[in-house]
Design a protein around this motif. Structure first.
Motif, short mmCIF file in Angstrom:
data_model
loop_
_atom_site.label_atom_id
_atom_site.label_comp_id
_atom_site.label_asym_id
_atom_site.label_seq_id
_atom_site.Cartn_x
_atom_site.Cartn_y
_atom_site.Cartn_z
N UNK A 185 0.70 -1.18 -0.07
CA UNK A 185 0.03 0.06 -0.03
C UNK A 185 0.92 0.98 -0.15
N UNK A 186 2.03 1.29 0.62
CA UNK A 186 2.79 2.38 0.96
C UNK A 186 3.64 2.66 -0.56
N UNK A 187 3.94 1.61 -1.24
CA UNK A 187 4.55 1.70 -2.43
C UNK A 187 3.69 2.45 -3.63
N UNK A 188 2.68 2.01 -3.58
CA UNK A 188 1.52 2.21 -4.42
C UNK A 188 0.52 3.44 -4.22
N UNK A 189 0.27 3.69 -2.87
CA UNK A 189 -0.70 4.75 -2.58
C UNK A 189 -0.17 5.99 -1.97
N UNK A 190 0.94 5.87 -1.05
CA UNK A 190 1.49 7.03 -0.16
C UNK A 190 2.28 7.87 -1.14
N UNK A 191 2.18 9.34 -0.68
CA UNK A 191 2.94 10.21 -1.42
C UNK A 191 4.49 10.16 -1.40
N UNK A 192 5.04 9.57 -0.31
CA UNK A 192 6.32 9.46 -0.22
C UNK A 192 7.12 8.79 -1.56
N UNK A 193 6.37 7.88 -2.05
CA UNK A 193 6.65 7.11 -3.32
C UNK A 193 6.02 7.22 -4.57
N UNK A 194 6.56 7.09 -5.42
CA UNK A 194 5.87 7.11 -6.85
C UNK A 194 6.17 5.80 -7.57
N UNK A 195 5.53 5.45 -8.69
CA UNK A 195 5.63 4.23 -9.32
C UNK A 195 7.10 3.94 -9.61
N UNK A 196 7.92 5.02 -9.97
CA UNK A 196 9.36 4.68 -10.26
C UNK A 196 10.07 4.26 -9.17
N UNK A 197 9.74 4.93 -7.84
CA UNK A 197 10.03 4.63 -6.56
C UNK A 197 10.25 3.21 -6.32
N UNK A 198 8.97 2.72 -6.51
CA UNK A 198 8.34 1.50 -6.43
C UNK A 198 9.27 0.24 -7.17
#
Length: 303
Positions: A185-198
């Motif tokens: 959920x954090x990787x996909x939904x939280x503002x600290x990470x975007x898709x590239x960060x995931x």
């Protein structure tokens, strides 16, 4: 990621585990109480999460280099926020990095706190095996009993670590949270990470895992860091068998420090700071009060 209610509050640097498993994507969910009384610093270690860069050469990645990075980060935080020292907290693999930083640069830290402290690696692996073997036997899962017992020789020969899937299956990793769901959920939904960060997270996890596990398996932290010159606290979940509790307790009993404490969270496994986050916040407040009291008493004696 730096969060808190008041910049004047004491600073806590958290060193995440893994190797290569940053907690920035989801940790806000569990640290709100901490942020009321502390300024909380979370960071992605070199080659992990947002700190993974696709075309960078990581062949020199090592625990020693991560310790260098942590000390450099500490200097940066001190410069930006002013306190002469911070509270250093390591979790799981992060306890290897954290306790070595506390040993190498003790003047930068008020104390060291190890959550799921790594001790004698291979002793811990056998402890995890015995726990899972008991659980599988009690549940009459004789297929698992055979598979678990089949890991023993490789552990004794120091050739292969215990398979973590058994620890997760038998409750030795988490009890009160869904850590994998939190990460996703954090990787996909939280503002600290975007898709590239995931994507960075997934790729960096593989890189860190491949480069650092050999060093982890060759380590014996109680021999490498037998003493700290700052206060030292180990925190363990009662059901932790990723970094087994009795192995951590054995290290606690042997390590020398001017002040030390061993605290067991009796409902938690490997993540007591999340599984019992309110209790963890209370404990950190108590530790900080003791540290401040010692500082004032030391000043009074020298006036």
């Amino acid at each position: 990621m730096i969060r808190g209610y008041d910049k004047r509050n004491p600073i806590v640097i958290f060193v995440h585990g893994g190797p290569g498993c940053p907690e920035i994507p989801y940790v806000k969910k569990y640290q709100e109480s901490l942020e009321q009384n502390f300024t909380i610093v979370q960071y992605d270690q070199r080659g992990a999460g947002k700190s993974y860069h696709f075309f960078e050469d990581y062949t020199n990645l090592s625990v020693s280099l991560l310790v260098d990075d942590l000390i450099a980060l500490t200097d940066y935080i001190n410069k930006e926020y002013g306190p002469e020292k911070v509270i250093l907290v390591g979790h799981s693999f992060g306890t290897i990095v954290g306790i070595k930083a506390a040993d190498r640069a003790p003047e930068k830290y008020l104390c060291y706190i190890g959550i799921g402290q790594v001790g004698d690696f291979w002793t811990g692996e056998l402890e995890a095996l015995e726990y899972c073997l008991r659980q599988a036997t009690d549940q009459k899962d004789f297929v698992d009993v055979k598979r678990i017992e089949g890991c023993r020789e490789n552990i004794i020969n120091h050739s292969e670590s215990f398979k973590r899937n058994f620890v997760w299956k038998y409750g030795g990793a988490v009890r009160l949270i869904n850590e994998k769901k939190d990460i996703l959920a954090g990787l996909l939904l939280n503002p600290e990470y975007n898709l590239l960060d995931a994507v960075r997270y997934v790729v960096g996890l593989g890189v860190s895992d491949n480069l650092l596990w050999k060093e982890i398996k060759e380590s014996n932290i109680p021999l490498e860091v037998p003493e700290l010159v700052i206060p030292c606290y180990f925190i363990a979940g009662k059901f932790d068998y990723l970094t087994p509790i009795e192995n951590a307790r054995s290290y606690y009993n042997s390590i020398l420090a001017p002040k030390k404490g061993f605290v067991v969270f009796d409902q938690s496994a490997h993540f007591p700071q999340f599984e019992q986050n309110e209790d963890f916040a209370k404990l950190l407040n108590e530790i900080n009060r003791d540290l401040q009291k010692d500082i004032y008493e030391h000043k009074d004696k020298n006036m």
